[in-house]
Enzyme design. Structure first.
Site, PDB file in Angstrom:
ATOM      1  N   GLY A 169       0.800  -1.212   0.000  1.00 46.37           N
ATOM      2  CA  GLY A 169       0.000   0.000   0.000  1.00 46.37           C
ATOM      3  C   GLY A 169       0.834   1.263   0.000  1.00 46.37           C
ATOM      4  CB  CYS A 170      -0.318   4.746   0.411  1.00 46.72           C
ATOM      5  SG  CYS A 170      -1.658   4.699  -0.796  1.00 46.72           S
TER       6      CYS A 170
END
Length: 403
Positions: A169-170
């Site tokens: 993810g980010c």
């Protein structure tokens, strides 16, 4: 009488295997798909291609989301033609994983190759000198993975040491730097190619009244790949150091479970986001800064340069307000959000590239906007925060930075 050979102990070998200096970012390359989508046009496009134009009220909500996103344009691999051929991807919860996988397992490494090729060109040494590869993507779990495919696409040595990271993810733009730091500093002569390649085909889907958090993702995410080359003890006859990595840390924020999560299902990667994410990050960010910068006796957050993952405009706004940052501190982060959207793990590397280029263009003395010390933050599922302390270096003009 023959003398016995000197005994070499493990400690001697250990010291010989390790670099002397800190891990240093030596080159940066970025790439996007050719298909550019302008945010002003996106609500009409999105509701048309998903055959959702009858949802008038929901379209108005989505229009407001796009208007407030501070995004001017994004790049996306999936086109209207592709979606017509794969209509299951346009439904909100239709089984569509096969179509998504078939696309991303091919295109994620290809986009990564574009960014890596640019980084290798700027770096200056032949690709045969790359010793390690760290590849990160949110999509397309496969065996052998995108790291293997990129090794083949680039023609790297078969003995390159590979590490594949899927579905982080980010925050993972910070993770890959932390891992590359450890690899570079603990392996003398290592040159680590780091690649983050993100394609939103796994999360694209039509709108649904009961899932506005999914709609937020449709308004924010874009495609992009970034690559950096990292090593210690640069060869200054060829290499042009950009930033030194001083420290790296990861933490899970308290009381944040379930704030951001994603789940891979038959319908693709589903995305869930709670409204209090910006407040959770803003509430905890100063603690991370104090832990990172107290060894340097730095407590003025306006005295450092900033590379913060632009998860959305609200995160940047609340961090800026909470810390009393001057408007220009998050300029590079806001610029990348505006021009590319949220590209998950690749974002902070795009911001690094933007910062060093703008510093040179503006005649600053260092790659960090003329400042010596800086921070790179990654935020993502968990809530997980990655904190990397950077030391800028003298700004020098190279062919790559003028492109």
């Amino acid at each position: 009488m023959a003398t016995s050979p000197a005994v070499i102990d493990v400690e001697t070998i250990r010291k010989a295997q390790r670099a002397e200096g800190p891990a240093t970012i030596l080159a940066i390359g970025t790439a996007t798909p050719a298909n550019c989508v302008y945010q002003a046009d996106y609500p009409d496009y999105y509701f048309r291609v998903t055959e959702s134009e009858h949802m008038v009220d929901l379209k108005e909500k989505f229009q407001r989301m796009c208007d407030k996103s501070m995004i001017r344009k994004r790049y996306m691999h999936i086109t209207e033609e592709f979606l017509k051929e794969n209509p299951s991807m346009c439904k909100f919860m239709a089984p569509s994983l096969d179509a998504r996988q078939d696309l991303v397992v091919v295109e994620v490494p290809k986009l990564g190759k574009e960014a890596a090729t640019k980084a290798i060109k700027e770096w200056g040494f032949p690709k045969s000198k790359i010793t390690h590869l760290v590849f990160c993507t949110t999509s397309g779990v496969d065996m052998p993975g995108a790291d293997y495919q990129l090794t083949k696409l680039l023609g790297l040595r078969p003995s390159v040491k590979r590490l594949m990271m899927y579905q982080q993810g980010c925050f993972a733009g910070g993770t890959v730097l932390r891992l590359a730091k450890d690899l570079a500093e603990n392996n003398k002569g290592a040159r680590v190619l780091v690649v983050c390649s993100e394609i939103t085909a796994v999360t694209f889907r039509g709108p649904n009244e009961g899932h506005l958090d999914s709609l937020v993702g449709q308004a924010l995410f874009g495609d992009g790949a970034a690559a950096v080359i990292i090593g210690s003890d640069p060869d200054l006859s060829v290499e042009r150091p950009l930033f030194e990595m001083v420290s790296a840390a990861q933490t899970i924020l308290p009381d944040s479970e379930g704030a951001i999560d994603g789940h891979l299902k038959e319908v693709g990667l589903t995305f869930h986001l709670l409204k209090d994410v910006p407040a959770l990050i803003a509430k905890n960010i100063e603690k991370a800064l104090i832990q990172a910068f107290s060894p340097l006796n730095i407590n003025d957050w306006n005295s450092i340069f900033w590379i913060a993952h632009p998860g959305g405009p609200a995160i940047l706004d609340q961090v800026e307000f909470k810390l009393g940052l001057r408007e220009e501190k998050l300029r590079a982060s806001r610029h990348v959000l505006s021009e590319y959207g949220n590209m998950s793990s690749a974002c902070v590397l795009f911001i690094l590239d933007e910062m060093r280029k703008k510093s040179i263009k503006d005649g600053k003395t260092t790659t960090g906007e003329g400042l010596e010390w800086g921070v790179l933050f990654g935020f993502g599922p968990g809530l997980t925060v990655e904190t990397v302390v950077l030391h800028s270096l003298p700004a020098t003009i190279s062919v790559a930075t003028q492109n």
